[in-house]
Each structure stands twice: as C-alpha cells, then as structure tokens.
Design a protein around this motif. Structure first.
Motif, short mmCIF file in Angstrom:
data_model
loop_
_atom_site.label_atom_id
_atom_site.label_comp_id
_atom_site.label_asym_id
_atom_site.label_seq_id
_atom_site.Cartn_x
_atom_site.Cartn_y
_atom_site.Cartn_z
N MET A 94 7.77 0.35 12.88
CA MET A 94 7.80 -0.38 13.47
C MET A 94 7.71 0.74 14.19
SD MET A 94 10.11 -3.56 12.21
CE MET A 94 10.21 -4.44 14.86
N GLN A 95 8.45 1.87 14.69
CA GLN A 95 8.52 2.39 16.15
C GLN A 95 7.26 3.19 15.70
OE1 GLN A 95 10.89 2.61 18.17
NE2 GLN A 95 12.02 0.54 16.91
N SER A 96 6.44 3.68 14.96
CA SER A 96 5.32 4.59 15.03
C SER A 96 3.99 3.63 15.07
CB SER A 96 5.64 5.74 13.83
OG SER A 96 5.62 4.60 12.23
N GLY A 97 3.76 2.51 14.80
CA GLY A 97 3.09 1.85 14.58
C GLY A 97 2.17 2.00 13.47
N MET A 98 2.45 2.36 12.50
CA MET A 98 2.41 2.07 11.14
C MET A 98 2.30 0.35 10.34
SD MET A 98 4.02 5.53 9.45
CE MET A 98 3.79 5.89 7.97
N ASN A 99 1.28 0.78 9.42
CA ASN A 99 0.60 -1.20 9.15
C ASN A 99 1.01 -0.76 7.61
OD1 ASN A 99 -1.40 -0.08 7.37
ND2 ASN A 99 -2.57 -0.95 9.12
N PHE A 100 0.99 -1.56 6.44
CA PHE A 100 1.56 -1.03 5.33
C PHE A 100 0.60 -0.46 4.21
CE2 PHE A 100 1.20 -3.02 0.84
CZ PHE A 100 2.93 -3.75 0.63
N ASN A 101 -0.62 -0.86 5.27
CA ASN A 101 -1.45 0.64 4.13
C ASN A 101 -1.44 2.06 4.40
OD1 ASN A 101 -2.62 -1.53 2.70
ND2 ASN A 101 -4.28 -2.50 4.67
N ASP A 102 -1.35 1.83 5.66
CA ASP A 102 -0.45 3.65 5.63
C ASP A 102 0.82 4.04 5.10
OD1 ASP A 102 -1.94 3.11 8.44
OD2 ASP A 102 -0.69 3.20 9.29
N PHE A 103 1.19 3.42 4.14
CA PHE A 103 1.93 4.23 3.31
C PHE A 103 1.65 4.27 1.74
CE2 PHE A 103 5.73 2.84 5.89
CZ PHE A 103 6.34 3.19 6.08
N PHE A 104 0.06 4.20 1.25
CA PHE A 104 -0.38 4.37 0.79
C PHE A 104 -2.14 5.92 1.44
CE2 PHE A 104 1.16 0.28 -0.28
CZ PHE A 104 1.51 -0.10 -2.08
N TRP A 105 -2.50 5.49 1.51
CA TRP A 105 -3.17 6.18 2.38
C TRP A 105 -3.15 6.14 4.07
CZ3 TRP A 105 -5.93 8.59 -0.64
CH2 TRP A 105 -6.98 9.58 -0.89
N MET A 106 -3.15 7.21 4.53
CA MET A 106 -3.45 7.83 6.09
C MET A 106 -4.00 8.11 6.71
SD MET A 106 0.56 7.85 8.04
CE MET A 106 0.08 7.47 9.78
N GLY B 218 -7.02 9.15 6.06
CA GLY B 218 -7.89 9.76 5.25
C GLY B 218 -6.88 11.08 3.69
N HIS B 219 -5.27 10.81 4.26
CA HIS B 219 -5.06 11.28 2.86
C HIS B 219 -3.73 10.67 2.51
CE1 HIS B 219 -6.68 15.12 4.45
NE2 HIS B 219 -5.68 14.62 5.64
N PRO B 220 -3.97 10.79 1.15
CA PRO B 220 -2.58 10.07 0.81
C PRO B 220 -1.55 10.17 1.12
CG PRO B 220 -3.86 12.02 -1.32
CD PRO B 220 -3.71 11.90 0.16
N GLY B 221 -0.90 8.53 0.91
CA GLY B 221 0.66 8.61 2.08
C GLY B 221 1.84 8.50 1.00
N ILE B 222 3.48 8.47 1.26
CA ILE B 222 4.01 8.98 0.36
C ILE B 222 4.38 8.20 -0.70
CG2 ILE B 222 5.06 6.81 1.64
CD1 ILE B 222 7.92 8.79 2.28
N PHE B 223 3.58 7.29 -0.80
CA PHE B 223 3.44 6.02 -2.52
C PHE B 223 3.38 6.79 -2.88
CE2 PHE B 223 1.31 3.82 -5.25
CZ PHE B 223 1.84 2.94 -5.63
N PHE B 224 2.38 8.21 -3.12
CA PHE B 224 2.33 9.26 -4.49
C PHE B 224 2.97 9.58 -4.79
CE2 PHE B 224 -2.41 6.98 -2.35
CZ PHE B 224 -2.32 7.03 -3.90
N ALA B 225 3.78 10.23 -2.94
CA ALA B 225 4.60 11.10 -3.50
C ALA B 225 5.90 10.51 -4.24
CB ALA B 225 4.91 11.75 -2.69
N VAL B 226 6.35 9.30 -4.22
CA VAL B 226 7.71 8.94 -5.05
C VAL B 226 7.06 8.36 -5.74
CG1 VAL B 226 8.53 6.46 -4.26
CG2 VAL B 226 7.88 7.86 -2.06
N GLU B 227 6.20 8.03 -6.05
CA GLU B 227 5.51 7.64 -8.03
C GLU B 227 5.87 9.00 -8.60
OE1 GLU B 227 5.03 4.39 -8.98
OE2 GLU B 227 5.17 4.05 -6.31
N LEU B 228 5.23 9.92 -7.87
CA LEU B 228 5.92 11.43 -8.74
C LEU B 228 7.36 11.34 -9.24
CD1 LEU B 228 2.80 13.90 -7.33
CD2 LEU B 228 3.02 13.03 -9.99
N GLY B 229 7.54 10.81 -8.36
CA GLY B 229 9.18 10.93 -8.25
C GLY B 229 9.80 10.27 -9.66
#
Length: 186
Positions: free
Chosen positions: A150-162, A164-175
């Motif tokens: 909300m503070q940075s103006g991100m949307n739901f999809n930005d957690f997957f792909w931001m 042009g780069h993979p988002g935090i979702f993929f790092a969390v899945e590796l963890g």
C-alpha cells in the motif's frame, strides 16, 4: 478454574501492557492522538476481521476433523502427515493472512496429533513456520506485505514479477523447499 483464572490474568496483563505503551507514546509526545488515529490502517484490520470470521466458521463446520482423518488415512507415515499439514498451512497462507491460516489449520494439526498419539507442539510449530514463511510470498499473506504494497503502490502481481524480474515469491519458494527439507529431517 485455575486455568481460566491464569488465562484471564494473561489477558489483563496484555491489555495493561498495550494501554501503558500507548500512554507512554502519547505523554512523551512521540505521537499525538490524531496522528495515532490517522495511522490505523482500516484495510489491514478489515482483512483480519474477515479472515477471523471465515476461520471460526471453518472450525465450526467440522471440516478440520474430516481433513485430519483424511490426511492420516492417506499418509504413509507420521512424518508425511505432518509435512502435508505444514504444506496445507503454507498453501492457505499464500492466499489468506497468516494469523488466520493458523486459526484454520491448527485444529487440523491438533486432530492429527490426537489421531496418531503424538505431542502437538512440534506439529504446531511447523504449521506456524510454514504459514509465516509462505505468508511473505504474496501481498495478502502477511500484514507487513500489505502495508509495504500500500505504501509503495505495488499490486498483487508485483510480488511475482516486478519490473521484468522475478519477485519475492520465487525467493520465498526456494526458502520453503529448504524449510520443508528441514521439517522432514526433524
């Protein structure tokens, strides 16, 4: 009676601690009353309220007992039943707030622990860790993620792909893969 009294005392102490902290902040001038009211995020509170209502209806429905018996029957071992419950917790937490996920999955974990006659604490810790880890993968799984978006103006999809780069979702899945391996070892 003693258990009820002790739990009541813990709640009273928690309320006393919260209100004391608020009083210190207001008296010290760290925040004023209008600033405190303005900083309350109604969207986050609404998500908490909605998921708490859904989780209590889920528990009341009897589905946790059914899921527990199904998982125990389908599992080849105690370890597999525990990992399936932790996986379920992580999956649900990707789409709901992680505190509500614990309220939804904990009754399932307790039923499984009761069915296979084990102590529930390790299973509940695994469920909580899985929910917390997977909750950070998406925007709605964790309160800090909601506030960040909300503070940075991100949307739901930005957690997957931001950008042009993979988002935090993929790092969390590796963890998560590493965490499930550690849970399997324990």
């Amino acid at each position: 009676f003693i258990s009820y009294f002790m739990n009541r005392q813990k709640h009273i102490f928690a309320l006393w601690a919260v209100y004391s902290g608020v009083a210190v902040l207001l008296i010290s001038g760290a925040i004023n009353f209008s600033g405190a009211l303005a900083s309350i995020n109604i969207n986050v509170l609404g998500i908490f309220l909605g998921t708490m209502i859904l989780s209590s209806l889920f528990i009341f429905s009897g589905v946790p007992a059914y899921l527990a018996s199904t998982l125990v029957d389908k599992s080849s071992s105690v370890c597999m039943a525990m990992l399936l419950v932790c996986g379920l917790s992580g999956f649900i937490s990707s789409f709901t707030e992680n505190v509500a996920t614990i309220l939804i999955v904990a009754p399932i974990a307790l039923e499984i622990a009761r069915a296979i006659n084990i102590k529930p604490v390790p299973l509940l810790i695994g469920v909580a860790l899985s929910a917390n880890l997977q909750g950070t993968a998406t925007m709605i799984g964790d309160s800090p993620s909601i506030i960040l978006a909300m503070q940075s103006g991100m949307n739901f999809n930005d957690f997957f792909w931001m950008k042009g780069h993979p988002g935090i979702f993929f790092a969390v899945e590796l963890g998560a893969i590493g965490a499930f391996f550690v849970l399997w070892l324990f």
